[in-house]
Scaffold this active site. Structure first.
Site, PDB file in Angstrom:
ATOM      1  N   MET A  78       0.886  -1.322   0.047  1.00 39.06           N
ATOM      2  CA  MET A  78       0.094   0.110   0.053  1.00 39.06           C
ATOM      3  C   MET A  78       0.825   1.269  -0.153  1.00 39.06           C
ATOM      4  SD  MET A  78      -2.959  -1.145   2.747  1.00 39.06           S
ATOM      5  CE  MET A  78      -4.114   0.365   2.345  1.00 39.06           C
ATOM      6  N   HIS A  79       0.302   2.484  -0.246  1.00 38.74           N
ATOM      7  CA  HIS A  79       0.689   3.715   0.025  1.00 38.74           C
ATOM      8  C   HIS A  79       1.748   4.241  -1.101  1.00 38.74           C
ATOM      9  CE1 HIS A  79      -1.284   3.087   3.641  1.00 38.74           C
ATOM     10  NE2 HIS A  79      -0.267   2.257   4.168  1.00 38.74           N
ATOM     11  N   ASP A 237      -2.786  -4.873   0.417  1.00 37.48           N
ATOM     12  CA  ASP A 237      -2.336  -6.144   0.977  1.00 37.48           C
ATOM     13  C   ASP A 237      -2.954  -6.530   2.050  1.00 37.48           C
ATOM     14  OD1 ASP A 237      -0.874  -4.167   2.427  1.00 37.48           O
ATOM     15  OD2 ASP A 237       1.185  -5.185   1.880  1.00 37.48           O
TER      16      ASP A 237
END
Length: 489
Positions: A78-79, A237
């Protein structure tokens, strides 16, 4: 029929295929490098993800009938910030979730804009790992690159775009950007103004189980797949790992003991911790979840065994720790890359404390395992504060392979922990979402009830739990005492 899951991890891509009964047919992994160009920076080349994903797909398609592949779903770290120009070229390396360069941008968002506004707009406060501070960093430090931006992607969405041609994301992954209005499931107008980005630079939002289109003809030809293979967007995830662990009912809880450690709990209703110490995100089943993250869970063990000890065998190190004494007062703070929950402190440092001349390697190893468990308890305690009280926890991730660590975690959290009969986490969850997106199942919950089974259980030992509770109190006292010291280093 076959359903494929692709998990864009931090160190490798994992591709997994299940058949129509939900049985795993084959799993393939391919690694790619991480770049650390400056202290606290962490970057990857998105084209490495793409090339290794294609190779992994080709590998796995050698083991199944290509004509029977129905859909492909995704999970991803992520991110991460992936920016593309008008011709869909990657402008600069992706800035990853564990990159810590955005301290000043986070201070601006949290202090100048204000945490109260951020919480009302996005249900979260600014953290170094999130995407919005990265966008600000590029704007302030690489203005030429910022001007070129035509599309802003997350890691898995870049691969989905390359496969389908559809510029899309899902609510769970978008929740970690800090420019999604999580409660109302839409891009935040206020945050887009602050970031100076237009909505046309952001992907269209979908539920994680949604088919966003079909595979591009040229990619289908290259891979030898039918042109009607559906591309299902999947999710971040942790949300997808929850699907792979069957965490799909209200107040279900999982712990991912992977590179980072995450405590994940579902909620049918939107809930929020007052100070923003917990992430409040959308989940992969179309509702919500709360999550706390410690940045260096299994990463702590990897660093300790490979870089610090330079040991040749994990088994040797983890076997000898079973002979260590629970009553030893050696402590480890697992802040190798700063810390997220609950401290939100990029300056925090990993630390061993309490060693004496009589302590041995096994005592330090035990302290490390305990320290990761205590950091996860920090997250777990916050779950209770928002009214989520799980009766049991499903554990996944590489660290879950070690039974001693699993039992320790059950004792530290004073909660029953269950292992799955398989431990494929996000990749399996992505394949399950692919099957839902293709219509094999009517809901994510129905799919998981049919596919996910648990095996081993770890019941808390009352004596050990009492000892760990006392040690946890001491652990909690350490960070406040060391905070100023960390920031001075």
């Amino acid at each position: 029929m076959y359903y494929i899951g692709i998990d864009i991890g931090t160190s490798s891509v994992k591709v997994l295929a299940i058949d129509e009964a939900g049985k795993i047919v084959k799993t393939v992994s391919r690694e790619y490098p991480i770049s650390y160009p400056f202290p606290l920076w962490s970057e990857q080349n998105p084209n490495d993800w793409w090339e290794q994903s294609k190779l992994a797909l080709k590998d796995i398609l050698e083991y199944i009938d290509k004509d029977k592949v129905k859909s492909i779903g995704f999970s991803g770290q992520m991110h991460g910030l992936v920016i593309l120009d008008n011709e869909d070229n990657v402008i600069r390396p992706a800035i990853l979730w564990n990159d810590q360069r955005t301290e000043s941008e986070c201070r601006f968002l949290n202090n100048d804009i204000g945490k109260d506004k951020l919480l009302s707009w996005t249900a979260n406060i600014a953290l170094n790992g999130f995407t919005a501070p990265k966008v600000l960093w590029v704007k302030q430090n690489e203005p030429d690159n910022f001007k070129k931006i035509a599309k802003i992607c997350l890691p898995k969405d870049y691969i989905a775009y390359k496969l389908s041609g559809e510029f899309a994301t899902d609510y769970s992954d978008a929740s970690g950007t800090l420019y999604l209005d999580v409660k109302n499931k839409k891009w935040s107008d206020d945050m887009m103004k602050i970031l100076d980005i237009d909505e046309n630079k952001l992907p269209k939002l979908y539920d994680s189980f949604s088919a966003i289109g079909t595979i591009k003809k040229d990619i289908a030809t290259e891979l030898g797949l039918p042109a009607e293979v559906k591309i299902v967007i999947g999710g971040g995830d942790q949300a997808v790992a929850a699907v792979g662990g069957g965490i799909v009912e209200n107040h279900h809880c999982s712990i991912s003991l992977g590179t980072s450690g995450a405590v994940f709990a579902t909620s049918d209703e939107f809930v929020m911790e007052d100070e923003g110490k917990l992430h409040v995100f959308c989940d992969a089943r179309g509702k919500y979840h709360v999550m706390g993250v410690t940045l260096s869970a299994a990463a702590s063990l990897k660093w300790y065994v490979e870089d610090f000890l330079k040991a040749s065998s994990y088994d040797e190190v983890l076997t000898e720790v079973e002979k260590s004494d629970i009553n030893e007062n050696v402590y480890y703070l697992p802040y190798l890359s700063g810390e997220r929950t609950p401290h939100n402190d990029p300056d925090a440092k990993a630390t061993f404390l309490g060693m004496t001349v009589r302590h041995e390697r096994k005592d330090m190893t035990r302290a490390l395992l305990e320290g990761v468990c205590y950091s996860l308890r920090d997250c777990y305690e916050l779950m209770h504060e928002v009214g989520i009280n799980p009766k049991e926890i499903i554990i996944n991730g590489g660290g879950a392979k070690n039974d001693f660590w699993c039992q320790m975690l059950a004792d530290v959290l004073h909660t029953k922990i269950k292992k799955l009969d398989i431990n494929e986490g996000p990749a399996l969850g992505a394949a399950i979402l692919a099957s839902v997106g293709d219509g094999k199942y009517s809901s994510v919950s129905n799919a998981c009830q049919d596919i996910i089974k648990t095996t081993k259980e770890f019941t808390p030992d009352e004596v050990s739990s009492k000892i760990y509770s006392e040690k946890y109190k001491k652990y909690k006292s350490l960070y406040p005492m060391l905070k100023d010291f960390f920031s001075s280093l």
